[in-house]
Design a protein around this motif. Structure first.
Motif, short mmCIF file in Angstrom:
data_model
loop_
_atom_site.label_atom_id
_atom_site.label_comp_id
_atom_site.label_asym_id
_atom_site.label_seq_id
_atom_site.Cartn_x
_atom_site.Cartn_y
_atom_site.Cartn_z
N SER A 89 3.83 -1.91 3.80
CA SER A 89 3.97 -1.84 2.35
C SER A 89 3.28 -0.59 1.82
O SER A 89 2.17 -0.28 2.25
CB SER A 89 3.32 -3.07 1.69
N PRO A 90 3.92 0.10 0.88
CA PRO A 90 3.26 1.26 0.29
C PRO A 90 2.16 0.80 -0.66
O PRO A 90 2.14 -0.35 -1.10
CB PRO A 90 4.39 1.95 -0.48
N ALA A 91 1.27 1.72 -0.99
CA ALA A 91 0.23 1.42 -1.97
C ALA A 91 0.89 1.15 -3.32
O ALA A 91 1.85 1.83 -3.70
CB ALA A 91 -0.74 2.59 -2.08
N ARG A 92 0.37 0.17 -4.03
CA ARG A 92 0.92 -0.16 -5.34
C ARG A 92 0.82 1.04 -6.30
O ARG A 92 1.70 1.28 -7.11
CB ARG A 92 0.18 -1.38 -5.92
N SER A 93 -0.25 1.82 -6.15
CA SER A 93 -0.42 3.00 -7.00
C SER A 93 0.68 4.03 -6.76
O SER A 93 1.07 4.75 -7.69
CB SER A 93 -1.80 3.63 -6.80
N SER A 94 1.19 4.11 -5.54
CA SER A 94 2.29 5.04 -5.24
C SER A 94 3.55 4.63 -5.99
O SER A 94 4.23 5.47 -6.59
CB SER A 94 2.56 5.09 -3.74
N ILE A 95 3.84 3.35 -5.96
CA ILE A 95 5.01 2.85 -6.68
C ILE A 95 4.83 3.08 -8.18
O ILE A 95 5.76 3.53 -8.87
CB ILE A 95 5.24 1.36 -6.37
#
Length: 193
Positions: A89-95
């Motif tokens: 999963s990507p970092a939520r901040s990236s999304i």
């Protein structure tokens, strides 16, 4: 949007990348992570200006984005694409950063008197149309499972470039660069034995 810059144009300008169909992937590839220390191909103002000039035909008209915003979006895109390749999963901040860049300059379709359709980018709220367009590319890519399945990292272990493989056999970012280096190294190992 128009065609991507050619590999020759990019290499001549000092950018070792493949002129991918998505500006977003070309942007991610401006940070070479497989070397220590990493090399930022957008380090100087001259490099930034040259890169944006090469990409300009594929982006909405407008001013060059701020360096900090470019780096932030580039890092977010890299994390999201790497996460996909690494099945994490990507970092939520990236999304959040990608969504924010996309929303900062929303667009609308406009019908012209000649019957043509154009996209109007709404930068009146302070967003940058180029960054919004790049963020939109990533969002559309992530939402297209078939196209996303073509995302690859260069098979050269000394390269960190990403690309969309139009042909299933493609394994190098630039066949004439990374592909040749790998083939030469393989041949050297064979003949040395």
């Amino acid at each position: 949007m128009t065609m991507s810059p050619s590999v020759d144009d990019l290499l001549a300008a000092g950018f070792a990348m493949g002129g991918e169909r998505l500006v977003a992937i070309d942007l991610v590839d401006t940070l070479m992570l497989a070397v220590d220390p990493p090399v930022d191909l957008l380090e100087s103002p001259d490099q930034q200006a040259a890169w944006w000039q090469l990409q300009a035909p594929r982006l909405p008209a407008g001013p060059m984005p701020e360096e900090t915003a470019v780096r932030r979006l580039r890092a977010a895109i890299r994390d999201v694409l790497d996460a996909r390749l690494e099945q994490r999963s990507p970092a939520r901040s990236s999304i959040d950063d990608i969504n924010a860049a996309s929303a900062a300059a929303p667009s609308s379709l406009r019908l012209l008197p000649e019957g043509e359709v154009e996209t109007r980018w709404h930068t009146e709220y302070g967003g940058n149309a180029a960054l919004a367009a790049i963020a939109r590319e990533v969002i559309e890519l992530m939402g297209d499972a078939e196209r996303l399945s073509t995302l690859r990292r260069c098979a050269n272990p000394n390269c960190s470039m990403l690309f969309l493989a139009e042909r299933s056999r493609r394994q190098w970012c630039i066949g004439s660069v990374c592909g040749n280096r790998t083939r030469v190294a393989r041949h050297y190992e064979k003949t040395r034995r």
